[in-house]
Design a protein around this motif. Sequence first.
Motif, PDB file in Angstrom:
ATOM      1  N   PRO A  64      -5.174   6.847  -0.985  1.00 12.38           N
ATOM      2  CA  PRO A  64      -4.592   5.519  -0.762  1.00 12.38           C
ATOM      3  C   PRO A  64      -4.639   4.670  -2.031  1.00 12.38           C
ATOM      4  CG  PRO A  64      -6.821   5.572   0.078  1.00 12.38           C
ATOM      5  CD  PRO A  64      -6.580   6.917  -0.562  1.00 12.38           C
ATOM      6  N   LEU A  65      -3.592   3.899  -2.272  1.00 16.19           N
ATOM      7  CA  LEU A  65      -3.543   3.015  -3.432  1.00 16.19           C
ATOM      8  C   LEU A  65      -3.038   1.641  -3.014  1.00 16.19           C
ATOM      9  CD1 LEU A  65      -1.805   5.345  -6.068  1.00 16.19           C
ATOM     10  CD2 LEU A  65      -4.258   4.925  -5.830  1.00 16.19           C
ATOM     11  N   ASP A  66      -3.643   0.585  -3.557  1.00 15.97           N
ATOM     12  CA  ASP A  66      -3.088  -0.759  -3.437  1.00 15.97           C
ATOM     13  C   ASP A  66      -1.979  -0.910  -4.467  1.00 15.97           C
ATOM     14  OD1 ASP A  66      -4.772  -1.576  -1.396  1.00 15.97           O
ATOM     15  OD2 ASP A  66      -6.286  -2.361  -2.771  1.00 15.97           O
ATOM     16  N   VAL A  67      -0.807  -1.363  -4.060  1.00 13.42           N
ATOM     17  CA  VAL A  67       0.347  -1.454  -4.950  1.00 13.42           C
ATOM     18  C   VAL A  67       1.106  -2.737  -4.657  1.00 13.42           C
ATOM     19  CG1 VAL A  67       0.591   1.061  -5.123  1.00 13.42           C
ATOM     20  CG2 VAL A  67       1.827  -0.179  -3.322  1.00 13.42           C
ATOM     21  N   GLN A  78       0.832  -1.192   0.000  1.00 13.09           N
ATOM     22  CA  GLN A  78       0.000   0.000   0.000  1.00 13.09           C
ATOM     23  C   GLN A  78       0.878   1.257   0.000  1.00 13.09           C
ATOM     24  OE1 GLN A  78      -2.873  -0.015   3.149  1.00 13.09           O
ATOM     25  NE2 GLN A  78      -3.875  -1.865   2.425  1.00 13.09           N
ATOM     26  N   ILE A  79       0.367   2.284  -0.662  1.00 14.04           N
ATOM     27  CA  ILE A  79       1.020   3.586  -0.649  1.00 14.04           C
ATOM     28  C   ILE A  79      -0.051   4.638  -0.409  1.00 14.04           C
ATOM     29  CG2 ILE A  79       0.846   3.926  -3.148  1.00 14.04           C
ATOM     30  CD1 ILE A  79       3.626   5.257  -3.041  1.00 14.04           C
ATOM     31  N   ILE A  80       0.292   5.657   0.376  1.00 13.02           N
ATOM     32  CA  ILE A  80      -0.663   6.727   0.671  1.00 13.02           C
ATOM     33  C   ILE A  80      -0.007   8.070   0.391  1.00 13.02           C
ATOM     34  CG2 ILE A  80      -1.918   7.928   2.497  1.00 13.02           C
ATOM     35  CD1 ILE A  80      -2.601   5.334   3.736  1.00 13.02           C
ATOM     36  N   PHE A  81      -0.705   8.888  -0.409  1.00 11.41           N
ATOM     37  CA  PHE A  81      -0.276  10.263  -0.688  1.00 11.41           C
ATOM     38  C   PHE A  81      -1.119  11.202   0.163  1.00 11.41           C
ATOM     39  CE2 PHE A  81       0.386   7.882  -4.646  1.00 11.41           C
ATOM     40  CZ  PHE A  81       1.736   8.125  -4.864  1.00 11.41           C
ATOM     41  N   LYS A  82      -0.459  12.196   0.761  1.00  7.08           N
ATOM     42  CA  LYS A  82      -1.171  13.218   1.523  1.00  7.08           C
ATOM     43  C   LYS A  82      -0.682  14.595   1.091  1.00  7.08           C
ATOM     44  CE  LYS A  82      -2.067  10.503   5.726  1.00  7.08           C
ATOM     45  NZ  LYS A  82      -1.900  10.442   7.202  1.00  7.08           N
ATOM     46  N   TYR A  83      -1.626  15.518   0.943  1.00 14.06           N
ATOM     47  CA  TYR A  83      -1.281  16.895   0.604  1.00 14.06           C
ATOM     48  C   TYR A  83      -2.411  17.804   1.048  1.00 14.06           C
ATOM     49  CZ  TYR A  83      -4.512  16.340  -3.342  1.00 14.06           C
ATOM     50  OH  TYR A  83      -5.635  16.115  -4.112  1.00 14.06           O
ATOM     51  N   LYS A  84      -2.169  19.101   1.061  1.00 11.03           N
ATOM     52  CA  LYS A  84      -3.195  20.068   1.396  1.00 11.03           C
ATOM     53  C   LYS A  84      -3.601  20.792   0.130  1.00 11.03           C
ATOM     54  CE  LYS A  84      -4.342  23.732   4.682  1.00 11.03           C
ATOM     55  NZ  LYS A  84      -3.842  24.606   5.770  1.00 11.03           N
ATOM     56  N   LEU A 131       3.971  17.167  -0.944  1.00  8.24           N
ATOM     57  CA  LEU A 131       3.365  15.836  -1.019  1.00  8.24           C
ATOM     58  C   LEU A 131       4.078  14.874  -0.078  1.00  8.24           C
ATOM     59  CD1 LEU A 131       1.245  14.112  -2.590  1.00  8.24           C
ATOM     60  CD2 LEU A 131       3.094  13.515  -4.161  1.00  8.24           C
ATOM     61  N   GLU A 132       3.315  14.330   0.849  1.00  9.12           N
ATOM     62  CA  GLU A 132       3.838  13.309   1.752  1.00  9.12           C
ATOM     63  C   GLU A 132       3.510  11.940   1.171  1.00  9.12           C
ATOM     64  OE1 GLU A 132       3.714  12.636   6.513  1.00  9.12           O
ATOM     65  OE2 GLU A 132       1.765  12.565   5.508  1.00  9.12           O
ATOM     66  N   VAL A 133       4.524  11.068   1.096  1.00  5.18           N
ATOM     67  CA  VAL A 133       4.342   9.732   0.532  1.00  5.18           C
ATOM     68  C   VAL A 133       4.773   8.705   1.580  1.00  5.18           C
ATOM     69  CG1 VAL A 133       4.831   8.193  -1.394  1.00  5.18           C
ATOM     70  CG2 VAL A 133       4.947  10.675  -1.729  1.00  5.18           C
ATOM     71  N   LYS A 134       3.856   7.827   1.943  1.00  3.54           N
ATOM     72  CA  LYS A 134       4.173   6.764   2.894  1.00  3.54           C
ATOM     73  C   LYS A 134       3.827   5.410   2.278  1.00  3.54           C
ATOM     74  CE  LYS A 134       3.614   9.299   7.262  1.00  3.54           C
ATOM     75  NZ  LYS A 134       2.950   9.296   8.590  1.00  3.54           N
ATOM     76  N   THR A 135       4.689   4.413   2.537  1.00  2.00           N
ATOM     77  CA  THR A 135       4.414   3.059   2.060  1.00  2.00           C
ATOM     78  C   THR A 135       4.243   2.132   3.256  1.00  2.00           C
ATOM     79  OG1 THR A 135       6.763   2.476   1.899  1.00  2.00           O
ATOM     80  CG2 THR A 135       5.736   3.470  -0.042  1.00  2.00           C
ATOM     81  N   TYR A 136       3.452   1.080   3.030  1.00  5.04           N
ATOM     82  CA  TYR A 136       3.076   0.193   4.129  1.00  5.04           C
ATOM     83  C   TYR A 136       3.042  -1.261   3.672  1.00  5.04           C
ATOM     84  CZ  TYR A 136       1.162   4.539   6.111  1.00  5.04           C
ATOM     85  OH  TYR A 136       1.002   5.816   6.572  1.00  5.04           O
TER      86      TYR A 136
END
Length: 292
Positions: free
Chosen positions: A201-204, A173-179, A226-231
């Motif tokens: 959120p995206l399934d990857v 999973q990857i999640i992008f966050k921004y304002k 842009l904040e990018v987090k992977t899980y």
Amino acid sequence: MKNKFFSHLLACVSGLMLLSGVVSCEKMEITDEGEANVVIRVDSYEQTPFPMRTRAEADISITKLCFHIYNDAGERVVYVNQKMDDDHFGKAYFSLEKGHYYVLVVGHNASSNPTFNKNEKVTISGKDLGDTFWSMKEFVVEDEDIEECLALDRIVSRINIIPTDEAPEEMNQIIFKYKGSKGTFDGLTGYGSTNTSQTVPLDVNADDKMFGFYMIPSEEKESLDLEVKTYYVSESGNIKTLSEKMILGLPVQRNRITICRGVLFDNKSGDQSMEFTVVINNTWGDDIEFEF
């Protein structure tokens, strides 16, 4: 993949939509062609003749059209929503009293139609946002029948993140966050009308070479942090954070694809800026290249 992590995110998004006062559409009025005194027709979108981009092409950007008419008080008075297989797709008929009106047209391929609110505010579900087109035109109804021909403009930006390093093997999973604005825009201008925290959120999987999403810029030239987090999210819903990255000053513009290349999984932030020139003369404008 459906899991507890996504369920929590969707619940948060739904709550925000309720708090923002989203309202459902009133009863639709479809006027018979023979009774109409106003015809609204879509001729093209982003330099492409409309008939060429409907049934004849496999790569379809517009599968639905929404024609919504407002009065001077910002109140919606009538609307027609169409699907690609409907008769007269691209042409809507109305019977209107004399007066001054605004017609707002949105072309999209989302699974459900946008929500149209008072004062021409439009919301497309963020998780469903894709290639989206828009036009707004004023017109006056008098004694003679009228026909208005519209060309739709693309109002979204596409952000494609291309990592130059290897992804963690267990990443799913990857999640992008921004304002900024994601799927809500001003129907009079076509620009995003919110400035709030957005989550995409995206399934990857680790073999993916590119990660991307659409958003609606709030102005002609906009930049995002842009904040990018992977899980890794297990079948039982346990969450493990794998990497975090902050990309600062990412340029976005409607009808442009921003291609962002760089080291994504090293847990370090990138702070860069760039100059770019606007060229909007093709189906998509020239790409914006950005390294981080």
